[in-house]
Structure formats: structure tokens, C-alpha cells
Design an enzyme around this catalytic site. Structure first.
Site, short mmCIF file in Angstrom:
data_model
loop_
_atom_site.label_atom_id
_atom_site.label_comp_id
_atom_site.label_asym_id
_atom_site.label_seq_id
_atom_site.Cartn_x
_atom_site.Cartn_y
_atom_site.Cartn_z
N ASP A 1 -2.50 -8.82 12.02
CA ASP A 1 -3.86 -9.22 11.67
C ASP A 1 -4.39 -10.41 12.47
OD1 ASP A 1 -4.08 -7.24 9.71
OD2 ASP A 1 -2.94 -8.46 8.31
N HIS B 1 5.45 -12.95 7.89
CA HIS B 1 5.63 -11.56 7.47
C HIS B 1 6.84 -11.46 6.55
CE1 HIS B 1 6.00 -7.17 7.72
NE2 HIS B 1 4.73 -7.22 8.04
N ARG C 1 2.49 -5.23 17.55
CA ARG C 1 1.10 -4.76 17.41
C ARG C 1 0.15 -5.87 17.83
NH1 ARG C 1 1.53 -3.12 11.22
NH2 ARG C 1 2.37 -5.24 11.24
N HIS D 1 -2.12 -8.91 2.13
CA HIS D 1 -1.77 -7.66 2.83
C HIS D 1 -2.90 -7.37 3.83
CE1 HIS D 1 0.19 -3.93 3.51
NE2 HIS D 1 -0.16 -3.25 2.43
N SER E 1 0.82 -1.21 0.00
CA SER E 1 0.00 0.00 0.00
C SER E 1 0.86 1.27 0.00
CB SER E 1 -0.99 0.00 1.16
OG SER E 1 -0.34 -0.32 2.36
N1 CMX Z 1 1.02 -20.07 6.32
C1 CMX Z 1 1.50 -20.97 5.45
N2 CMX Z 1 2.56 -20.76 4.65
C2 CMX Z 1 3.19 -19.59 4.79
C3 CMX Z 1 2.79 -18.61 5.72
C4 CMX Z 1 1.64 -18.88 6.50
N3 CMX Z 1 1.14 -18.01 7.36
N4 CMX Z 1 3.61 -17.56 5.62
C5 CMX Z 1 4.50 -17.85 4.66
N5 CMX Z 1 4.24 -19.09 4.15
C6 CMX Z 1 4.90 -19.74 3.03
C7 CMX Z 1 4.79 -18.85 1.80
O1 CMX Z 1 3.51 -19.01 1.17
C8 CMX Z 1 5.95 -19.32 0.97
O2 CMX Z 1 5.56 -20.53 0.35
P1 CMX Z 1 6.04 -20.88 -1.15
O3 CMX Z 1 7.53 -20.95 -1.05
O4 CMX Z 1 5.37 -22.16 -1.44
O5 CMX Z 1 5.58 -19.74 -2.01
C9 CMX Z 1 6.99 -19.64 2.02
O6 CMX Z 1 6.29 -19.82 3.26
C10 CMX Z 1 8.03 -18.54 2.22
O7 CMX Z 1 7.34 -17.33 2.42
P2 CMX Z 1 7.97 -16.20 3.36
O8 CMX Z 1 9.26 -15.76 2.76
O9 CMX Z 1 7.99 -16.65 4.77
O10 CMX Z 1 6.87 -15.06 3.30
P3 CMX Z 1 6.66 -13.95 2.18
O11 CMX Z 1 7.54 -12.79 2.52
O12 CMX Z 1 6.74 -14.50 0.82
O13 CMX Z 1 5.13 -13.56 2.43
C11 CMX Z 1 3.24 -13.08 3.77
C12 CMX Z 1 4.73 -12.84 3.58
C13 CMX Z 1 2.72 -12.14 4.86
C14 CMX Z 1 2.51 -12.73 2.46
C15 CMX Z 1 3.02 -14.57 4.16
O14 CMX Z 1 3.66 -14.84 5.39
C16 CMX Z 1 1.55 -14.95 4.24
O15 CMX Z 1 0.94 -15.28 3.22
N6 CMX Z 1 0.92 -14.90 5.49
C17 CMX Z 1 -0.47 -15.14 5.65
C18 CMX Z 1 -1.27 -13.91 5.21
C19 CMX Z 1 -1.09 -12.75 6.18
O16 CMX Z 1 -1.19 -12.93 7.39
N7 CMX Z 1 -0.88 -11.54 5.64
C20 CMX Z 1 -0.81 -10.32 6.45
C21 CMX Z 1 0.57 -9.70 6.50
C22 CMX Z 1 0.55 -8.40 7.25
C23 CMX Z 1 -0.03 -7.32 6.40
O17 CMX Z 1 0.59 -6.91 5.39
O18 CMX Z 1 -1.12 -6.85 6.69
#
Ligand code: CMX
Length: 424
Positions: free
Chosen positions: A362, A307, A316, A261, A231
Site C-alpha cells: 500500500d 506487515h 509488490r 488491511h 479478507s
Molecule cells: N507504524 C508504527 N507502528 C507500527 C507499524 C507502523 N507501520 N507497524 C507495526 N507497528 C507497531 C504495531 O502497532 C505494534 O504496536 P503495539 O505493540 O503497540 O500494538 C507493534 O509495532 C508490533 O506490531 P507488528 O507485530 O510489527 O505488526 P502486526 O502484525 O501486529 O500488524 C500491520 C501488521 C500491517 C497491521 C501493522 O504493521 C500496521 O499497522 N501497519 C500500518 C498499516 C498498514 O500499512 N496496513 C497495510 C498492510 C497490508 C494490507 O493488509 O493491505
């Protein structure tokens, strides 16, 4: 104590000359190299942006202008906006003036209500909210001043004026979305005597002082998260074209509406509710583990965990958790969030993919909103948006203050990258 405009007026010339000197004397200094993994991996870790409002430490979390968020939990959102913009917290005598300034600007014009009522009831609340912001662009002072020929030295003041107006009105816009979308009756006018969080609660239709305080905390905690998140980055790019702050915030919040996000808070409470429904109440730790594995084995992510930058429990989340513990520790939804916090990090560690197995902001916020009667989970990202607009807008004001040029990185085709590494 200076007003926000006076404080910025004193800061801007210093900031401009420091940046001018930095770029003039160190133009060719290399700060970052870019790998193929980063090009195809969301530019993670590439250092190519400026954000002076806040930074995110992987362990300590959000630090606003040098102050860890943990030291700001008792502040009002208006104070946080002042801090983001100027680098200083306002003195006590200025806080009341600042709250009054926001209060005087808080009323939403009638035409925005007409726009919202014209949208289908099936519209997502984030789409409605973004439409309302785009409609309000009609009032942009920045655009008016641009059309009149404002100089680039005057741009930050016009951006500040738009920012104060937009920010002050966002709770009214959000509350209007809520009351129209969910048939809650007539809109409730803003009360200029209330602080931003309390006014938001009031316009939503809940005058419980604890809910006032929750929204104060909520708006404070979600305010900013440096410059590279979806964002902030989006708003920044759009603002760099000298699109006014209304356009930039509408664009940035469109990014916040994504499930990876800001929409994660909606997904997160859905996840928690799924468990409560399945086990007919708060689950045991074993049941929570079983449920988390079901989600992971079906190829989904556990919302609220992980994250891109953080590598520890998000402070938070800790603050929200403490609020729940203090006000309703036995609520089944809150208890489920607490059980998830106990067991999910170990499940994610065993799963072995997420770089950060700990909760982000979140994971717990929805349970608190739910307790105070905001049961419409689709609406949760709108709360996040009202707060995050503070970060987007303060970053935009500073960008206009140091005359940041239009953003334009270079892209290449996959064939070009293949050739570069000898794969062609
Ligand atoms: N559950 C399951 N798998 C997860 C995970 C979770 N909560 N968090 C990361 N992973 C997985 C990723 O999908 C990724 O898998 P692939 O290699 O198969 O693609 C792997 O672990 C490595 O990812 P990462 O480097 O740890 O995380 P990223 O930086 O790529 O992504 C985020 C970060 C937040 C998008 C991810 O942790 C996620 O999808 N979390 C759940 C959604 C969430 O809570 N989002 C809110 C974030 C805060 C915000 O911006 O508001």
C-alpha cells in the site's frame, strides 16, 4: 489448451483423493500448538488453514502456485486467475479466449446502477461497492443450483460460474461507484474487446494506454496473499456455510475495508499528501524523518509500512516503484513516496516496535493512481478489492471442490484460559 473449467475438472478428482488420503492416514498428526499469546494475538502463526492458491514467504513475498510474483509482473489478471485456480498458466491460445470470456460477462445489469444511485452521496465507496456485489447476488448460479438440489460434487462448477461472472463484472461495478459517487457523468459501458485492466480504466473514463497498463499491473499484483489475512479468511468462513460466492466476497471485502488491511492505501496517500502540503512540495529526507516521528509520537502508525508476515520490502511495492520510476520519476507525490522509502525503515527501526520496518504493497500504489487523475483517495481500496476478489474466489472454488466442511473452531472464556494457566 484446456479452458479454465476443463483444467479444473482434471485437477479436482486428484485434489480430492490426495486430501482424503492425507486426512485418513494422518488424522492425528500434530502440526501446530497454540499459546496464550496466539489466542490473544490474532492467532498469528497458528497453522490451521489450507490455501493452495498462494503462500507468502517472509522475505520473498507472494508466491503464486510455486511461481514468485516477480516472474508474473507482465501477465494479465485473467491469466493470474487461471493460474490461481488451476496451478498452471494458460497457453497463449487460451489467453485470448479467456479474455474474451471475461469480456462477454463484463456488463453490469441496470438494477445495480439503480441501487448505487439510491445510496447517499456520503456513503464510503467501499460500502457502495459491497452493496453492489450484494445486489448482484440475485444472479447467483450457485444459490439457484443449491435450491435445485445440486450435489456436493457439482458445487465447484457452480462456484466457478459465479466467480467468472462476478469477477468479470467487478470493474464495471467499481467504475459505476466511482462515476456515481464523484459525479463523473453517465456510466461508460464495458468494451468486451479490452482486457480486464484496460476495460476498468476505460469505464473509469481514462483511455491513456499507460493507465491501461498500470491497472493491468495493479490487478495482477493485489490478486491474493494466502488464506489467513482478514479478507481471505472472512470469505473462506462465510463460504464454508455454503453461502454463495457473492455473499462470501461481499463479506471478505468488508474486512479489506479496514485501515489495518486494504484501507491502508487510502491512509498512505493521505500521509504522503500531508507531507507534500506541509512542506509545499516533495520534502527533504530530514523533513520526512521529522514528519514520521510526529506521526509515531502522536500514537499513530505509519501507513504502508509493516506487515503481519513479510519481513522485507514487499515485491509488490518494488514493482509499483519501478513503474513510477519508468513513467514519472519527477512527480512530487511519487518523489515523496521515494523519499519515504529511503528514510522510514530506519525511523521504524529506531522506534523499535514494528517487526517489519519495510514498505508493504500500500505504500506506493496510491501515488501512481493519483498521477493518472484518480485523486479520490477513499476510492483506492476499491481498486484493491477488484483484484483481491481473484484470490477470494479461487480459494472458494477450491474449498468447494474438496468439500471443505463448515469452519467452527472452539472458543473459551477468559476465565477458562486463566484457570488453564493457574491464574484463577
Ligand atoms: N507504524 C508504527 N507502528 C507500527 C507499524 C507502523 N507501520 N507497524 C507495526 N507497528 C507497531 C504495531 O502497532 C505494534 O504496536 P503495539 O505493540 O503497540 O500494538 C507493534 O509495532 C508490533 O506490531 P507488528 O507485530 O510489527 O505488526 P502486526 O502484525 O501486529 O500488524 C500491520 C501488521 C500491517 C497491521 C501493522 O504493521 C500496521 O499497522 N501497519 C500500518 C498499516 C498498514 O500499512 N496496513 C497495510 C498492510 C497490508 C494490507 O493488509 O493491505
Amino acid at each position: 489448451m484446456p479452458t479454465i473449467k476443463e483444467a479444473l475438472g482434471a485437477l479436482v478428482p486428484k485434489m480430492q483423493s490426495e486430501i482424503r488420503e492425507l486426512v485418513k492416514n494422518h488424522a492425528d498428526h500434530v502440526v501446530s500448538e497454540v499459546t496464550i499469546k496466539q489466542v490473544y494475538g490474532g492467532m498469528r502463526g497458528v497453522k490451521a488453514l489450507v490455501c493452495d492458491t498462494s503462500m507468502v514467504d517472509p522475505i520473498d513475498g507472494l508466491i503464486i502456485r510455486g511461481i514468485p510474483l516477480g516472474q508474473l509482473f507482465d501477465k494479465f489478471p485473467e491469466e493470474i486467475f487461471y493460474l490461481l485456480c488451476t496451478g498452471e498458466l494458460p497457453a497463449e491460445d487460451e489467453v485470448d479466449a479467456l479474455k474474451a470470456n471475461f469480456g462477454q460477462r463484463a456488463t453490469m445489469p441496470d438494477f445495480v446502477e439503480d441501487v448505487l444511485r439510491a445510496l447517499p452521496k456520503t456513503s464510503h465507496p467501499m460500502a457502495m461497492f459491497i452493496c453492489a456485489i450484494a445486489a448482484l447476488e440475485e444472479q447467483s448460479y450457485f444459490r439457484k443450483r443449491y435450491d435445485e438440489g445440486m450435489t456436493r460434487d457439482e458445487m465447484w462448477e457452480a462456484a466457478l460460474e459465479d466467480s467468472l461472472n462476478l469477477l468479470a463484472k467487478l470493474p464495471a461495478l467499481a467504475a459505476a461507484v466511482y462515476r456515481i459517487k464523484y459525479d463523473k457523468g453517465d456510466l461508460i459501458p464495458a468494451d468486451p474487446s479490452l482486457h480486464m485492466g484496460a476495460n476498468f480504466a476505460h469505464m473509469l473514463g481514462n483511455d491513456d494506454p499507460d493507465f491501461y497498463d498500470l491497472l493491468r499491473l495493479y490487478l495482477t499484483l493485489h490478486c491474493d496473499h494466502e488464506g489467513g489475512n482478514v479478507s481471505a479468511f472472512t470469505a473462506h468462513v462465510v463460504g464454508s456455510a455454503l453461502s454463495d460466492p457473492y455473499y462470501a466476497v461481499a463479506a471478505g471485502l468488508s474486512g479489506l475495508a479496514g485501515p489495518l488491511h486494504g484501507l491502508a492505501n487510502q491512509e498512505c496517500l493521505r500521509f504522503i499528501h500531508g507531507i507534500v502540503e506541509k512542506y509545499d512540495g516533495a520534502p527533504t529526507e530530514e523533513q520526512m524523518v521529522e514528519y514520521a516521528w510526529e506521526v509515531l509520537n502522536s500514537g499513530r502508525v505509519v501507513p504502508g509500512y509493516g506487515h503481519a508476515v513479510l519481513r522485507a520490502t514487499d515485491p509488490r511495492f518494488t514493482a509499483f516503484h519501478a513503474f513510477g520510476e519508468a513513467h514519472f520519476p519527477d512527480d512530487p507525490v511519487f518523489k515523496t513516496v521515494a523519499t519515504a522509502f529511503k528514510v522510514i525503515p530506519d525511523v521504524l527501526k529506531e522506534h523499535g516496535k514494528a517487526a517489519n520496518p519495510y514498505p508493504n504493497v500500500d505504500a506506493g500504489s496510491g501515488a501512481l493512481l493519483y498521477y493518472y487523475g484518480i485523486t479520490e483517495m477513499e476510492f483506492y481500496t476499491v481498486f484493491f478489492s477488484v483484484s483481491r476478489a481473484m484470490g477470494l474466489l479461487s480459494q472458494l472454488i477450491l474449498s468447494r471442490a474438496w468439500w471443505e466442511p463448515i469452519t467452527r473452531p472452539k472458543s473459551h472464556t477468559t476465565d477458562w484460559y486463566k484457570e488453564k494457566v493457574g491464574m484463577a
